[in-house]
Design an enzyme around this catalytic site. Structure first.
Site, PDB file in Angstrom:
ATOM      1  N   LYS A  53       0.834  -1.206   0.000  1.00 17.23           N
ATOM      2  CA  LYS A  53       0.000   0.000   0.000  1.00 17.23           C
ATOM      3  C   LYS A  53       0.869   1.257   0.000  1.00 17.23           C
ATOM      4  O   LYS A  53       0.575   2.220  -0.708  1.00 17.23           O
ATOM      5  CB  LYS A  53      -0.948  -0.011   1.216  1.00 17.23           C
ATOM      6  CG  LYS A  53      -2.051  -1.057   1.067  1.00 17.23           C
ATOM      7  CD  LYS A  53      -2.874  -1.255   2.330  1.00 17.23           C
ATOM      8  CE  LYS A  53      -3.828  -2.438   2.128  1.00 17.23           C
ATOM      9  NZ  LYS A  53      -4.694  -2.738   3.260  1.00 17.23           N
ATOM     10  N   GLN A  97      -4.747  -1.248   9.355  1.00 19.11           N
ATOM     11  CA  GLN A  97      -4.683  -2.595   8.786  1.00 19.11           C
ATOM     12  C   GLN A  97      -5.325  -3.602   9.739  1.00 19.11           C
ATOM     13  O   GLN A  97      -5.083  -3.582  10.945  1.00 19.11           O
ATOM     14  CB  GLN A  97      -3.212  -2.962   8.518  1.00 19.11           C
ATOM     15  CG  GLN A  97      -3.018  -4.264   7.793  1.00 19.11           C
ATOM     16  CD  GLN A  97      -3.568  -4.265   6.357  1.00 19.11           C
ATOM     17  OE1 GLN A  97      -3.669  -3.227   5.720  1.00 19.11           O
ATOM     18  NE2 GLN A  97      -3.937  -5.432   5.863  1.00 19.11           N
ATOM     19  N   ASP A 120     -10.738   3.106   3.383  1.00 16.87           N
ATOM     20  CA  ASP A 120     -11.070   1.686   3.271  1.00 16.87           C
ATOM     21  C   ASP A 120     -12.579   1.498   3.055  1.00 16.87           C
ATOM     22  O   ASP A 120     -13.026   0.431   2.617  1.00 16.87           O
ATOM     23  CB  ASP A 120     -10.720   0.952   4.581  1.00 16.87           C
ATOM     24  CG  ASP A 120      -9.482   0.069   4.448  1.00 16.87           C
ATOM     25  OD1 ASP A 120      -9.178  -0.374   3.331  1.00 16.87           O
ATOM     26  OD2 ASP A 120      -8.843  -0.184   5.490  1.00 16.87           O
TER      27      ASP A 120
HETATM   28  N1  GUN Z   1      -6.722  -6.657   5.911  1.00 14.03           N
HETATM   29  C1  GUN Z   1      -6.933  -7.404   4.801  1.00 14.03           C
HETATM   30  N2  GUN Z   1      -7.461  -6.645   3.837  1.00 14.03           N
HETATM   31  C2  GUN Z   1      -7.586  -5.397   4.322  1.00 14.03           C
HETATM   32  C3  GUN Z   1      -8.068  -4.172   3.794  1.00 14.03           C
HETATM   33  O1  GUN Z   1      -8.501  -4.061   2.656  1.00 14.03           O
HETATM   34  N3  GUN Z   1      -8.022  -3.109   4.627  1.00 14.03           N
HETATM   35  C4  GUN Z   1      -7.558  -3.203   5.893  1.00 14.03           C
HETATM   36  N4  GUN Z   1      -7.558  -2.097   6.638  1.00 14.03           N
HETATM   37  N5  GUN Z   1      -7.108  -4.313   6.418  1.00 14.03           N
HETATM   38  C5  GUN Z   1      -7.123  -5.416   5.638  1.00 14.03           C
END
Ligand code: GUN
Length: 283
Positions: A53, A97, A120
């Site tokens: 990311k 996350q 998100d």
């Molecule tokens: N953990 C696995 N996929 C995601 C996601 O798309 N966003 C977040 N914040 N955590 C995750």
């Protein structure tokens, strides 16, 4: 018949280029779009995800700050940090996350993020906005699936879309997005009595269960569009989706591969949401 591939890598590249252009335009006005990423603990998969990311963000000119905290961090400390980021005018997007350590209340943590920075799209205000058709951030995975349908010029109006999976971050928002495009939507899940009877009627199938071979060729209407959200490992340890790709590609009209399908689009849509957040606050 052999299905055409919807290439997630190629489409994600185009999306990133578009984000880079929008980022440049903001930077020309003295605004540096900025995503704050919070990782609590040492989960190996999460470490890889956040690294991607941050790298994707930097590649498109977005600033990304990774904040890492030990698994023993107190929930109150995390909430205080999120509140500080909410107030920080130089931060446009906040991503915590998941999964969080067990002693934390995930729902409470997500609800602490300002909806204006919820890139998100996990906040209840974001979910509510999607439901009633108001502006808000859409969860990246279903949003990426919708972009993939758009990329082949698919008109969803009046079509029957079957979503397999009812999670809050993929199945349910996917169904709402398809409904927003005037599709007739059926949501199937683990308790659905006759899944095949449903999928055989579908013009579009989105498989988002997290289990291999949920959709096989005998379950697909010839020419249907098949979007595979799954990320599983087969017996040889190879990455595979929820769809039996080899079989289904013989009957479907369009199909997304795994890897190289929905995954890269999920990553790209986070960048779209982040640039959108920065543009909204500086309009
Ligand atoms: N953990 C696995 N996929 C995601 C996601 O798309 N966003 C977040 N914040 N955590 C995750």
């Amino acid at each position: 018949m052999t299905a055409s591939l919807i290439d997630g890598n190629a489409l994600a590249k185009r999306v990133r280029a578009e984000v880079a252009g929008r980022t440049e335009a903001l930077r020309a006005r003295g605004i540096q779009p900025h995503l704050a990423v919070i990782l609590v603990g040492e989960d190996p998969a999460s470490q890889v995800y956040v690294k991607h990311k941050v790298a994707d963000s930097e590649q498109t000119g977005l600033k990304a700050t990774l904040e890492r905290y030990p698994a023993a961090m107190q929930e109150g400390e995390l909430l205080a940090r999120i509140r500080a980021l909410n107030e920080d005018k130089g931060v446009h997007g906040i991503l915590v996350q998941l999964p969080l350590p067990k002693h934390m209340d995930t729902h409470k943590v997500i609800e602490t993020i300002s909806p204006a920075k919820d890139v998100d799209g996990f906040h209840v205000a974001s979910a509510g906005a999607l439901m009633v058709g108001q502006p808000g951030f859409w969860p990246c995975t279903p949003y990426g699936c919708l972009k993939m349908l758009d990329s082949i010029g698919y008109d969803l109006k009046g079509k029957h879309a079957v979503v397999i999976g009812r999670s809050n971050i993929v199945g349910k928002p996917m169904a709402l997005m398809l409904l927003g495009r005037d599709a007739t939507v059926t949501i199937c899940h683990s308790r659905t009595m006759d899944l095949k009877a449903m999928t055989l009627q579908a013009d579009v199938v989105v498989a988002a269960v997290g289990r291999r071979n949920v959709l096989t060729r005998d379950m697909v209407k010839p020419g249907a569009v098949v979007i595979d959200v799954g990320m599983n490992r087969n017996d040889e340890g190879k990455l595979c989706g929820d769809v039996d790709f080899e079989g289904v590609k013989e009957v479907a009209g369009w199909i997304t591969p795994v890897p190289g399908g929905v995954g890269p689009m999920t990553r790209a849509m986070l960048l779209v949401n982040t640039i959108e957040a920065a543009e909204r606050t500086s309009a």
